[in-house]
Design a protein around this motif. Structure first.
Motif, PDB file in Angstrom:
ATOM      1  N   GLY A  15      11.574 -68.418  29.041  1.00  0.00           N
ATOM      2  CA  GLY A  15      11.726 -69.063  27.747  1.00  0.00           C
ATOM      3  C   GLY A  15      11.212 -70.492  27.736  1.00  0.00           C
ATOM      4  N   ALA A  16      10.987 -71.084  28.909  1.00  0.00           N
ATOM      5  CA  ALA A  16      10.440 -72.434  29.008  1.00  0.00           C
ATOM      6  C   ALA A  16       8.988 -72.431  29.478  1.00  0.00           C
ATOM      7  CB  ALA A  16      11.298 -73.286  29.943  1.00  0.00           C
ATOM      8  N   CYS A  17       8.410 -71.259  29.642  1.00  0.00           N
ATOM      9  CA  CYS A  17       7.002 -71.161  30.055  1.00  0.00           C
ATOM     10  C   CYS A  17       6.128 -71.740  28.950  1.00  0.00           C
ATOM     11  CB  CYS A  17       6.639 -69.700  30.308  1.00  0.00           C
ATOM     12  SG  CYS A  17       4.861 -69.417  30.534  1.00  0.00           S
ATOM     13  N   ARG A  18       5.150 -72.510  29.333  1.00  0.00           N
ATOM     14  CA  ARG A  18       4.264 -73.156  28.361  1.00  0.00           C
ATOM     15  C   ARG A  18       3.551 -72.134  27.477  1.00  0.00           C
ATOM     16  NH1 ARG A  18       1.266 -78.735  28.981  1.00  0.00           N
ATOM     17  NH2 ARG A  18       2.501 -79.303  27.193  1.00  0.00           N
ATOM     18  N   ILE A  19       3.073 -71.049  28.065  1.00  0.00           N
ATOM     19  CA  ILE A  19       2.364 -70.031  27.291  1.00  0.00           C
ATOM     20  C   ILE A  19       3.338 -69.299  26.371  1.00  0.00           C
ATOM     21  CG2 ILE A  19       1.039 -67.884  27.429  1.00  0.00           C
ATOM     22  CD1 ILE A  19      -0.117 -68.970  30.083  1.00  0.00           C
ATOM     23  N   TYR A  20       4.470 -68.904  26.899  1.00  0.00           N
ATOM     24  CA  TYR A  20       5.476 -68.221  26.080  1.00  0.00           C
ATOM     25  C   TYR A  20       5.878 -69.101  24.895  1.00  0.00           C
ATOM     26  CZ  TYR A  20       9.798 -65.943  24.674  1.00  0.00           C
ATOM     27  OH  TYR A  20      10.780 -65.326  23.942  1.00  0.00           O
ATOM     28  N   ARG A  35      -5.902 -71.753  27.583  1.00  0.00           N
ATOM     29  CA  ARG A  35      -6.942 -70.746  27.829  1.00  0.00           C
ATOM     30  C   ARG A  35      -8.163 -71.385  28.489  1.00  0.00           C
ATOM     31  NH1 ARG A  35     -11.457 -68.556  26.220  1.00  0.00           N
ATOM     32  NH2 ARG A  35     -11.863 -70.077  24.605  1.00  0.00           N
ATOM     33  N   GLN A  36      -8.587 -72.513  27.989  1.00  0.00           N
ATOM     34  CA  GLN A  36      -9.739 -73.192  28.564  1.00  0.00           C
ATOM     35  C   GLN A  36      -9.454 -73.695  29.976  1.00  0.00           C
ATOM     36  OE1 GLN A  36     -11.226 -76.174  25.845  1.00  0.00           O
ATOM     37  NE2 GLN A  36     -11.512 -74.665  24.207  1.00  0.00           N
ATOM     38  N   ASN A  37      -8.254 -74.238  30.180  1.00  0.00           N
ATOM     39  CA  ASN A  37      -7.877 -74.735  31.508  1.00  0.00           C
ATOM     40  C   ASN A  37      -7.779 -73.614  32.536  1.00  0.00           C
ATOM     41  OD1 ASN A  37      -7.760 -77.385  30.646  1.00  0.00           O
ATOM     42  ND2 ASN A  37      -5.559 -77.345  30.291  1.00  0.00           N
ATOM     43  N   ARG A  41      -9.602 -69.337  36.549  1.00  0.00           N
ATOM     44  CA  ARG A  41      -8.730 -68.370  37.225  1.00  0.00           C
ATOM     45  C   ARG A  41      -8.768 -66.995  36.578  1.00  0.00           C
ATOM     46  NH1 ARG A  41      -2.770 -70.601  38.543  1.00  0.00           N
ATOM     47  NH2 ARG A  41      -2.938 -70.205  40.745  1.00  0.00           N
ATOM     48  N   TRP A  42      -8.739 -66.984  35.259  1.00  0.00           N
ATOM     49  CA  TRP A  42      -8.587 -65.748  34.506  1.00  0.00           C
ATOM     50  C   TRP A  42      -9.882 -65.209  33.946  1.00  0.00           C
ATOM     51  CZ3 TRP A  42      -3.973 -67.513  30.970  1.00  0.00           C
ATOM     52  CH2 TRP A  42      -2.827 -67.649  31.755  1.00  0.00           C
ATOM     53  N   GLY A  43     -10.935 -66.010  33.961  1.00  0.00           N
ATOM     54  CA  GLY A  43     -12.168 -65.597  33.313  1.00  0.00           C
ATOM     55  C   GLY A  43     -12.063 -65.841  31.818  1.00  0.00           C
ATOM     56  N   ASP A  44     -12.939 -65.227  31.078  1.00  0.00           N
ATOM     57  CA  ASP A  44     -12.986 -65.436  29.638  1.00  0.00           C
ATOM     58  C   ASP A  44     -12.016 -64.479  28.951  1.00  0.00           C
ATOM     59  OD1 ASP A  44     -13.792 -66.509  27.240  1.00  0.00           O
ATOM     60  OD2 ASP A  44     -15.481 -65.137  27.007  1.00  0.00           O
ATOM     61  N   VAL A  45     -10.772 -64.920  28.792  1.00  0.00           N
ATOM     62  CA  VAL A  45      -9.761 -64.104  28.125  1.00  0.00           C
ATOM     63  C   VAL A  45      -9.577 -64.584  26.691  1.00  0.00           C
ATOM     64  CG1 VAL A  45      -8.509 -63.564  30.251  1.00  0.00           C
ATOM     65  CG2 VAL A  45      -7.819 -65.531  28.903  1.00  0.00           C
ATOM     66  N   THR A  46      -9.168 -63.674  25.836  1.00  0.00           N
ATOM     67  CA  THR A  46      -8.882 -64.039  24.449  1.00  0.00           C
ATOM     68  C   THR A  46      -7.459 -64.582  24.360  1.00  0.00           C
ATOM     69  OG1 THR A  46      -7.959 -61.886  23.874  1.00  0.00           O
ATOM     70  CG2 THR A  46     -10.370 -62.149  23.639  1.00  0.00           C
ATOM     71  N   LEU A  47      -7.159 -65.229  23.259  1.00  0.00           N
ATOM     72  CA  LEU A  47      -5.798 -65.725  23.065  1.00  0.00           C
ATOM     73  C   LEU A  47      -4.800 -64.574  23.097  1.00  0.00           C
ATOM     74  CD1 LEU A  47      -6.131 -68.525  20.364  1.00  0.00           C
ATOM     75  CD2 LEU A  47      -5.923 -68.747  22.836  1.00  0.00           C
ATOM     76  N   ASP A  48      -5.149 -63.436  22.519  1.00  0.00           N
ATOM     77  CA  ASP A  48      -4.239 -62.296  22.513  1.00  0.00           C
ATOM     78  C   ASP A  48      -3.974 -61.787  23.927  1.00  0.00           C
ATOM     79  OD1 ASP A  48      -2.607 -60.440  20.979  1.00  0.00           O
ATOM     80  OD2 ASP A  48      -4.012 -58.916  21.710  1.00  0.00           O
ATOM     81  N   GLU A  49      -4.963 -61.873  24.813  1.00  0.00           N
ATOM     82  CA  GLU A  49      -4.776 -61.436  26.206  1.00  0.00           C
ATOM     83  C   GLU A  49      -3.858 -62.385  26.969  1.00  0.00           C
ATOM     84  OE1 GLU A  49      -8.877 -59.146  27.376  1.00  0.00           O
ATOM     85  OE2 GLU A  49      -9.000 -61.304  26.991  1.00  0.00           O
ATOM     86  N   MET A  50      -3.654 -63.573  26.438  1.00  0.00           N
ATOM     87  CA  MET A  50      -2.763 -64.548  27.070  1.00  0.00           C
ATOM     88  C   MET A  50      -1.322 -64.389  26.603  1.00  0.00           C
ATOM     89  SD  MET A  50      -4.950 -68.061  26.984  1.00  0.00           S
ATOM     90  CE  MET A  50      -3.449 -68.982  26.932  1.00  0.00           C
ATOM     91  N   ARG A  51      -1.110 -63.602  25.581  1.00  0.00           N
ATOM     92  CA  ARG A  51       0.245 -63.442  25.042  1.00  0.00           C
ATOM     93  C   ARG A  51       1.189 -62.945  26.139  1.00  0.00           C
ATOM     94  NH1 ARG A  51       2.452 -62.923  19.896  1.00  0.00           N
ATOM     95  NH2 ARG A  51       4.558 -62.116  20.042  1.00  0.00           N
ATOM     96  N   CYS A  52       2.410 -63.454  26.139  1.00  0.00           N
ATOM     97  CA  CYS A  52       3.391 -63.028  27.135  1.00  0.00           C
ATOM     98  C   CYS A  52       4.750 -62.908  26.468  1.00  0.00           C
ATOM     99  CB  CYS A  52       3.456 -64.021  28.287  1.00  0.00           C
ATOM    100  SG  CYS A  52       4.352 -63.380  29.713  1.00  0.00           S
ATOM    101  N   THR A  62       0.840 -62.338  30.622  1.00  0.00           N
ATOM    102  CA  THR A  62      -0.385 -63.100  30.866  1.00  0.00           C
ATOM    103  C   THR A  62      -1.136 -62.457  32.027  1.00  0.00           C
ATOM    104  OG1 THR A  62       0.582 -64.560  32.528  1.00  0.00           O
ATOM    105  CG2 THR A  62       0.759 -65.264  30.220  1.00  0.00           C
ATOM    106  N   PRO A  63      -2.433 -62.758  32.162  1.00  0.00           N
ATOM    107  CA  PRO A  63      -3.171 -62.231  33.319  1.00  0.00           C
ATOM    108  C   PRO A  63      -2.508 -62.596  34.651  1.00  0.00           C
ATOM    109  CG  PRO A  63      -4.712 -63.065  31.700  1.00  0.00           C
ATOM    110  CD  PRO A  63      -3.321 -63.447  31.219  1.00  0.00           C
ATOM    111  N   TYR A  64      -1.960 -63.795  34.754  1.00  0.00           N
ATOM    112  CA  TYR A  64      -1.288 -64.196  35.991  1.00  0.00           C
ATOM    113  C   TYR A  64      -0.061 -63.325  36.252  1.00  0.00           C
ATOM    114  CZ  TYR A  64       1.188 -66.852  39.487  1.00  0.00           C
ATOM    115  OH  TYR A  64       1.851 -67.199  40.631  1.00  0.00           O
ATOM    116  N   CYS A  65       0.757 -63.151  35.240  1.00  0.00           N
ATOM    117  CA  CYS A  65       2.010 -62.415  35.403  1.00  0.00           C
ATOM    118  C   CYS A  65       1.787 -60.916  35.612  1.00  0.00           C
ATOM    119  CB  CYS A  65       2.924 -62.660  34.209  1.00  0.00           C
ATOM    120  SG  CYS A  65       3.443 -64.385  34.061  1.00  0.00           S
ATOM    121  N   GLN A  66       0.724 -60.371  35.052  1.00  0.00           N
ATOM    122  CA  GLN A  66       0.432 -58.944  35.230  1.00  0.00           C
ATOM    123  C   GLN A  66       0.311 -58.585  36.696  1.00  0.00           C
ATOM    124  OE1 GLN A  66      -3.118 -57.901  33.091  1.00  0.00           O
ATOM    125  NE2 GLN A  66      -2.283 -58.604  31.145  1.00  0.00           N
TER     126      GLN A  66
END
Length: 166
Positions: A15-20, A35-37, A41-52, A62-66
Motif C-alpha cells: 500500500g506504500a509502494c510508489r507504483i501502487y 516507467r522512464q526510470n 530494467r524492464w524494457g519498453d513497458v506500457t503504463l498498463d503493464e506497470m499496474r500492480c 509490475t514486471p519486477y514483482c511478476q
C-alpha cells in the motif's frame, strides 16, 4: 479485511509502494516518470503493464514483482504464504533482500518479525496508519516527500542505511 494482498510475501507493505500509490491516486505523471526510470530494467513497458494490485492481491503485478523470487518462493511450501510463515525464516534470500541497499527493503526482517508477533490484521492496521499523511490522512508512498493530496511535507519513515551514518 480486504487488503491482505497488500502484505507482501517479503514483509513490505504494498500500500506504500510508489507504483501502487501512483495507480491508486491516478498520478499519470509519476507513473510515466517511474516507467522512464525503470526502462533499463524492464524494457519498453506500457503504463498498463506497470499496474500492480499488490504482491498477493490476485491481480496485475509490475514486471519486477511478476518475477520476484521471494514472491514465488512460497508456491512450493505447504502452509507458507509469507516469509514470516516459513520454518526457514530468516533465510539468506530474505536477509540479502533486507540488506541490498534499498531503503524500503531495509526493514523487511523487522517487519516480518512484527507480523509474526502481532498477526496479519494488526500489522496491516499499523502499516495503513503509518503510511498516511499526518495532515490530511491521504495515503502516501515510501519515498513521498510531500503529500500528493494536500502538499504537506512528510516525515521520513524509512530506516537509515549504514552509508547515511557518516
Amino acid at each position: 479485511m480486504g487488503n491482505e494482498g497488500l502484505a507482501a510475501v517479503c514483509g513490505l507493505y504494498c500500500g506504500a509502494c510508489r507504483i501502487y500509490r501512483a495507480w491508486q491516486d491516478n498520478n499519470k505523471e509519476l507513473l510515466e516518470e517511474i516507467r522512464q526510470n525503470m526502462a533499463s530494467r524492464w524494457g519498453d513497458v506500457t503504463l498498463d503493464e506497470m499496474r500492480c494490485d499488490g504482491c498477493l492481491g490476485g491481480g496485475k503485478l509490475t514486471p519486477y514483482c511478476q518475477n520476484c523470487e521471494l514472491r514465488l518462493c512460497p508456491d512450493n511450501k505447504e502452509g507458507v504464504t509469507r516469509c514470516s510463515d516459513c520454518p526457514d525464516f530468516p533465510c539468506s534470500r530474505i536477509t540479502d533482500f533486507n540488506n541490498d541497499g534499498m531503503r524500503h527493503h531495509a526493514e523487511v526482517l523487522d517487519s516480518l518479525r512484527r507480523l509474526q508477533q502481532i498477526g496479519l490484521e494488526a500489522w496491516l492496521e499499523q502499516e495503513e496508519e503509518r503510511w498516511h499523511c499526518p495532515q490530511c490522512q491521504a495515503p502516501v508512498d515510501w519515498y513521498a516527500r510531500t503529500c500528493f493530496q494536500c502538499g504537506a511535507e512528510q516525515p521520513y519513515r524509512l530506516p537509515t542505511l549504514p552509508r547515511d551514518k557518516k
